[in-house]
Design a protein around this motif. Structure first.
Motif, short mmCIF file in Angstrom:
data_model
loop_
_atom_site.label_atom_id
_atom_site.label_comp_id
_atom_site.label_asym_id
_atom_site.label_seq_id
_atom_site.Cartn_x
_atom_site.Cartn_y
_atom_site.Cartn_z
N GLU A 170 2.53 5.65 21.55
CA GLU A 170 1.68 4.56 21.06
C GLU A 170 2.10 4.15 19.65
N HIS A 204 1.34 6.04 29.28
CA HIS A 204 1.58 4.98 28.30
C HIS A 204 1.87 3.68 29.04
N THR A 205 1.03 2.66 28.79
CA THR A 205 1.18 1.40 29.53
C THR A 205 1.29 0.19 28.61
N ASP A 206 1.44 0.40 27.30
CA ASP A 206 1.46 -0.72 26.37
C ASP A 206 2.72 -1.57 26.52
#
Length: 261
Positions: A170, A204-206
């Motif tokens: 992130e 984590h998908t950002d």
């Protein structure tokens, strides 16, 4: 889940190697496959199949007797598929722009910004200002040690002090457009994906994440799909029939690639 093809170049040849075997001394690596085709031949195939976002990796160290030949191969591939390929290996602020000018969509960096085992935010910030955050891919390739996954640099030979986890991803997402992550413990083995690592990455998908390492069967692709919910991109190396393996390139393109559905 999109298939991101690869072109790995070592000693001026397109190869598949066992990732953990790479050594700068003597430009040595344990080889799984050495192709008679040029890097540009693979780039042409990927362009014809509409496979965007693949990566070209120069595996020799900058300054090696083979590095310039690696660059020549990479440039030919980038010019064959302009805007369709990313490039990594020895990328710095001094040469990043030149690779984009050759036709790369992104530059992939690790060692330049993880120097001496620590993050050099001054270098990372300068690179983002120079080429734009949307042209930067951070390679967070890692090896497991003491129960954790540590980022490794210098062609996966040296450990940094940074552990790959959701919080770290992130934080670093603010400086790049995508992540590329090789599971070095299983890279080049075709022995199955690193499930624990994939679970970490899937949280984590950002920004987009491309996973590489150990894929050796269609069941591995199904497992990757299930764990990531179809959100993770992937690459297949030694197991692909293009590189002497058993997985059919055309089957992966038509069945296991969202772009072509």
């Amino acid at each position: 889940m999109n298939f991101r093809p690869c072109i790995d170049i070592h000693n001026g040849k397109v190869k598949q190697i066992v990732g953990g075997s790479l050594r700068d001394d003597g430009n040595e690596a344990q080889e799984n496959f050495v192709s008679d085709m040029e890097a540009s031949d693979f780039a042409r195939l990927y362009r014809e199949k509409g496979l965007w976002g693949g990566h070209v990796i120069l595996l020799n160290a900058a300054g090696s007797e083979f590095y310039e030949e690696d660059v020549r191969q990479a440039e030919a591939a980038l010019r064959e598929f302009p805007g369709g390929l990313q490039v990594g290996g020895g990328i710095t602020c001094d040469n990043a722009r030149s690779f984009l000018d050759m036709g790369a969509s992104h530059v992939i960096v690790t060692s330049y910004v993880f120097a001496g085992g620590e993050i050099r935010f001054d270098r990372l910030g300068r690179l983002c200002r120079l080429v734009g955050k949307d042209h930067v891919v951070l390679d967070l390739s890692c090896r497991k040690k003491d129960g954790a996954y540590y980022i490794v640099t210098d062609r996966w030979q040296n450990f940094t002090s940074h552990v790959l986890d959701e919080a770290f991803m992130e934080k670093m997402a603010a400086y790049c457009d995508e992540f590329l992550v090789h599971g070095v413990n299983v890279e080049g083995t075709s022995g199955g994906i690193d499930r624990e690592l994939v679970h970490i990455l899937a949280r984590h998908t950002d920004i987009p994440v491309t996973y590489a390492g150990g894929i050796g069967s269609y069941a591995d692709l199904d497992l990757l799909q299930n764990i990531s919910g179809g959100r993770m991109n992937y690459t297949v190396g030694s197991a692909l029939d293009l590189f002497g393996g058993v997985l059919e390139f055309d089957k992966i393109v038509t069945i296991y690639n969202s772009f072509n559905k």
